[in-house]
Design an enzyme around this catalytic site. Structure first.
Site, PDB file in Angstrom:
ATOM      1  N   ASN A 192      29.043 -47.940 -33.349  1.00  0.00           N
ATOM      2  CA  ASN A 192      28.766 -46.817 -32.562  1.00  0.00           C
ATOM      3  C   ASN A 192      29.798 -45.807 -31.714  1.00  0.00           C
ATOM      4  O   ASN A 192      29.615 -46.140 -30.290  1.00  0.00           O
ATOM      5  CB  ASN A 192      27.687 -46.618 -31.718  1.00  0.00           C
ATOM      6  CG  ASN A 192      26.012 -46.720 -32.864  1.00  0.00           C
ATOM      7  OD1 ASN A 192      26.405 -46.530 -33.868  1.00  0.00           O
ATOM      8  ND2 ASN A 192      25.221 -48.327 -32.983  1.00  0.00           N
ATOM      9  N   SER A 304      19.783 -51.919 -39.172  1.00  0.00           N
ATOM     10  CA  SER A 304      20.529 -51.016 -38.241  1.00  0.00           C
ATOM     11  C   SER A 304      22.238 -51.064 -38.532  1.00  0.00           C
ATOM     12  O   SER A 304      22.892 -51.376 -39.699  1.00  0.00           O
ATOM     13  CB  SER A 304      21.291 -52.224 -36.681  1.00  0.00           C
ATOM     14  OG  SER A 304      21.929 -53.298 -36.657  1.00  0.00           O
ATOM     15  N   HIS A 340      24.875 -53.911 -23.604  1.00  0.00           N
ATOM     16  CA  HIS A 340      26.319 -53.030 -23.715  1.00  0.00           C
ATOM     17  C   HIS A 340      27.120 -54.195 -23.024  1.00  0.00           C
ATOM     18  O   HIS A 340      27.015 -54.081 -21.446  1.00  0.00           O
ATOM     19  CB  HIS A 340      26.181 -51.733 -24.256  1.00  0.00           C
ATOM     20  CG  HIS A 340      25.673 -51.286 -25.394  1.00  0.00           C
ATOM     21  ND1 HIS A 340      25.795 -49.666 -25.172  1.00  0.00           N
ATOM     22  CD2 HIS A 340      25.251 -51.718 -26.559  1.00  0.00           C
ATOM     23  CE1 HIS A 340      25.055 -49.917 -26.474  1.00  0.00           C
ATOM     24  NE2 HIS A 340      25.099 -50.854 -26.884  1.00  0.00           N
ATOM     25  N   HIS A 356      14.571 -50.426 -35.874  1.00  0.00           N
ATOM     26  CA  HIS A 356      15.250 -51.349 -35.881  1.00  0.00           C
ATOM     27  C   HIS A 356      14.770 -52.732 -35.296  1.00  0.00           C
ATOM     28  O   HIS A 356      14.010 -52.992 -34.560  1.00  0.00           O
ATOM     29  CB  HIS A 356      16.748 -51.315 -35.089  1.00  0.00           C
ATOM     30  CG  HIS A 356      17.349 -50.383 -36.205  1.00  0.00           C
ATOM     31  ND1 HIS A 356      17.502 -50.241 -37.707  1.00  0.00           N
ATOM     32  CD2 HIS A 356      18.651 -49.942 -35.510  1.00  0.00           C
ATOM     33  CE1 HIS A 356      18.377 -49.236 -37.853  1.00  0.00           C
ATOM     34  NE2 HIS A 356      19.189 -48.897 -35.656  1.00  0.00           N
TER      35      HIS A 356
END
Length: 370
Positions: A192, A304, A340, A356
């Site tokens: 991503n 995912s 993140h 997911h």
């Protein structure tokens, strides 16, 4: 824990919660302690235990099946009842590769034959061939300008890499000093389009393949409608200078955004000296990898991109080192971990679990590790 101590752990330990670097397809030299949940005599594929996937059973039973914790509350919440110290001890056990089981897995469920269908090429998709949209009964045909720029053959048709770094984006990587270890691999996969600048000490600076979700093209780059949108997109992805992988056939709109991205990159390459190229994921390979994960306990709409490429890496690499896959809001010491490493925002759990199941994917990862 100070950065220097984290670096020491990363260097000395084969696997540690701080690096979240799992050496997959392994067997423990020493069994972990017995528990009333399950007999802890693990072996990859469960060949020498009472039933298959004992880690998955232990993980689900001991971490989430309590009065106050359910499988719907696994991600990014402050929950001190999770026995993360058991996971840490498990990951720090002495490790040796189980070559026989690795080869059995590779030649069986993850057959090398699948490699030829990993990407859409002129070989795997003949001209004017109808490609089925995964979540639809509709089919599409690749436009002439898109088809013309497809690779003729699969780039990685042979299992040719000794080590691969599969790098997730969990905040567990912050302060880990894993960058140089990640970059030392023969092939590096990221997900991503994560930010690298400013974090290279912890996450590295090199990339061989990075994924992008078509929804990112829609939401972050406004469907590449304007000149400014396209310039923003190109300016950001130039940090990789590698392959950009897109699952372009998940939904019909995914295919539309994928075409826009491919055309934008192609038109920008001569002007900006771009080396980055786009690879399209093949639906046949997507189905096979999801089937493999489903057989190992994943019950989700689909895997995912992290789980998908982890599984794919097992067909490409002799040894897979996994970093930054940590579905908890804290480490084992209770220190907060961001979703993140490069930002504090996180999607709502309710939204994620519609598609997911990171808890189940993590359990499968533990099982493959052992």
């Amino acid at each position: 824990m100070h950065n220097k101590e984290r670096l020491l752990i990363a260097v000395i330990a084969s696997v540690t919660v701080y690096t979240t670097s799992y050496y997959l397809l392994a067997k423990q030299e020493h069994p972990v302690e017995e528990s009333h949940h399950v007999n802890y005599k693990f072996d990859i594929l469960g060949n020498h235990s009472p039933s298959q996937y004992e880690v998955v059973k232990w993980y689900n039973n001991s971490l989430f099946h309590t009065k106050n914790v359910t499988n719907d509350t696994f991600l990014m919440i402050n929950e001190n009842r999770f026995p993360l110290e058991k996971i840490v001890k498990l990951l720090q056990k002495p490790w040796t590769p189980n070559i026989a089981n690795r080869d059995q897995l590779f030649l069986g469920s993850l057959s090398k034959k699948l490699l030829s269908f990993q990407f859409v090429t002129k070989t795997t998709v003949p001209k004017n061939h109808k490609v089925r949209i995964i979540n639809s009964n509709k089919t599409v045909i690749l436009p002439g300008d898109i088809y013309k720029n497809l690779p003729a053959i699969h780039q990685y048709s042979e299992r040719q890499f000794n080590t691969c770094s599969v790098v997730g984006s969990s905040g567990i990587l912050n302060g880990s000093c894993c960058g140089s270890k990640i970059d030392s691999a023969d092939f590096i996969i990221r997900f991503n389009t994560p930010r690298l600048n400013g974090f290279t000490k912890d996450v590295g600076s090199l990339t061989n393949l990075v994924t992008i979700n078509p929804s990112q093209i829609e939401k972050q780059y406004n469907r590449l409608q304007s000149k400014e949108d396209r310039a923003k997109f190109i300016a950001y992805i130039q940090q990789y200078q590698s392959y950009l992988w897109i699952s372009g056939f998940t939904y019909l709109k995914s295919f539309e955004y994928t075409k826009l991205a491919m055309r934008t990159v192609r038109r920008s390459r001569p002007k900006r000296g771009m080396k980055l190229k786009i690879l399209l994921g093949h639906p046949t390979h997507w189905y096979a990898m999801n089937k493999f994960l489903s057989n190992r306990g994943l019950n989700a709409s689909y895997a995912s991109s992290g789980a998908y490429w982890l599984t794919s890496a097992l067909t490409m690499c002799d040894k897979v080192n996994l970093y930054g896959f940590w579905p908890f809001s804290t480490d084992q010491n209770g220190k907060p971990v961001s979703y993140h490493y490069y930002g504090k925002s996180a999607p709502r759990v309710e939204k994620i679990i519609k598609v997911h199941r990171f808890d189940q994917e993590f359990a499968i990862i533990l099982d493959l590790h052992i």
